[in-house]
Design a protein around this motif. Sequence first.
Motif, PDB file in Angstrom:
ATOM      1  N   SER A 123      37.158  40.196  34.436  1.00  0.00           N
ATOM      2  CA  SER A 123      36.897  38.913  33.899  1.00  0.00           C
ATOM      3  C   SER A 123      38.007  37.948  34.643  1.00  0.00           C
ATOM      4  N   GLY A 124      37.615  36.552  34.433  1.00  0.00           N
ATOM      5  CA  GLY A 124      38.814  35.749  35.156  1.00  0.00           C
ATOM      6  C   GLY A 124      37.990  34.370  35.216  1.00  0.00           C
TER       7      GLY A 124
ATOM      8  N   GLY B 159      41.507  40.528  49.552  1.00  0.00           N
ATOM      9  CA  GLY B 159      40.898  39.762  48.696  1.00  0.00           C
ATOM     10  C   GLY B 159      39.536  39.333  48.931  1.00  0.00           C
ATOM     11  N   ARG B 160      38.823  38.576  48.277  1.00  0.00           N
ATOM     12  CA  ARG B 160      37.732  37.927  48.307  1.00  0.00           C
ATOM     13  C   ARG B 160      37.578  36.723  48.535  1.00  0.00           C
ATOM     14  N   LEU B 161      36.902  35.852  49.621  1.00  0.00           N
ATOM     15  CA  LEU B 161      36.801  34.491  50.046  1.00  0.00           C
ATOM     16  C   LEU B 161      35.844  34.054  49.386  1.00  0.00           C
ATOM     17  N   TRP B 162      35.936  32.872  48.302  1.00  0.00           N
ATOM     18  CA  TRP B 162      34.765  32.195  47.759  1.00  0.00           C
ATOM     19  C   TRP B 162      34.230  31.064  48.177  1.00  0.00           C
ATOM     20  N   ALA B 163      35.314  30.141  48.698  1.00  0.00           N
ATOM     21  CA  ALA B 163      34.799  28.952  49.128  1.00  0.00           C
ATOM     22  C   ALA B 163      35.961  28.263  49.955  1.00  0.00           C
ATOM     23  N   ARG B 164      35.602  27.031  50.416  1.00  0.00           N
ATOM     24  CA  ARG B 164      36.568  26.315  51.059  1.00  0.00           C
ATOM     25  C   ARG B 164      36.717  24.849  50.680  1.00  0.00           C
TER      26      ARG B 164
ATOM     27  N   TYR C   9      41.571  27.366  51.053  1.00  0.00           N
ATOM     28  CA  TYR C   9      40.334  28.602  50.603  1.00  0.00           C
ATOM     29  C   TYR C   9      40.547  29.138  48.968  1.00  0.00           C
ATOM     30  N   LEU C  10      39.450  29.245  48.562  1.00  0.00           N
ATOM     31  CA  LEU C  10      39.515  29.709  47.177  1.00  0.00           C
ATOM     32  C   LEU C  10      39.420  31.237  47.231  1.00  0.00           C
ATOM     33  N   VAL C  11      40.452  32.077  47.168  1.00  0.00           N
ATOM     34  CA  VAL C  11      40.380  33.514  46.998  1.00  0.00           C
ATOM     35  C   VAL C  11      40.693  34.132  45.807  1.00  0.00           C
ATOM     36  N   SER C  12      40.159  35.274  45.532  1.00  0.00           N
ATOM     37  CA  SER C  12      40.494  35.908  44.431  1.00  0.00           C
ATOM     38  C   SER C  12      40.965  37.432  44.695  1.00  0.00           C
ATOM     39  N   VAL C  13      41.943  37.897  43.838  1.00  0.00           N
ATOM     40  CA  VAL C  13      42.494  39.422  44.006  1.00  0.00           C
ATOM     41  C   VAL C  13      42.395  39.936  42.619  1.00  0.00           C
TER      42      VAL C  13
ATOM     43  N   GLN D 261      42.289  33.980  40.598  1.00  0.00           N
ATOM     44  CA  GLN D 261      41.639  33.363  41.796  1.00  0.00           C
ATOM     45  C   GLN D 261      42.823  32.043  42.165  1.00  0.00           C
ATOM     46  N   VAL D 262      42.918  31.666  43.318  1.00  0.00           N
ATOM     47  CA  VAL D 262      43.917  30.733  43.742  1.00  0.00           C
ATOM     48  C   VAL D 262      43.455  30.259  45.018  1.00  0.00           C
ATOM     49  N   TRP D 263      43.722  28.864  45.181  1.00  0.00           N
ATOM     50  CA  TRP D 263      43.491  27.777  46.483  1.00  0.00           C
ATOM     51  C   TRP D 263      44.871  28.255  47.416  1.00  0.00           C
TER      52      TRP D 263
END
Length: 90
Positions: free
Chosen positions: A2-3, A28-33, A42-46, A63-65
Amino acid sequence: MSGPSEQPAGSVPLPVRVLLPNSEEVTGRLWARRQIPEGWMYLVSVVVYRNVGEDEVETWDYQVWLRAQDHLRSVEGVSYADVPVASPPE
């Protein structure tokens, strides 16, 4: 797992290399810019672990920009052309 959920609905994340403060790189995973006056974020999650209660551990999608030039590296063979564009911060 979750997150917080800031990613655009229906988006599929792309793999991206994230440079950590200790100079290690993790995938990580790139979700959006999002475009800001200084460039792109860039919104990434780890995925990390976190404690729940005294003796439980669960996975957490943190998640962090981030700015690409400072913290991100592309994964060979991955096209980032279709990364969703998020609304500007309010």
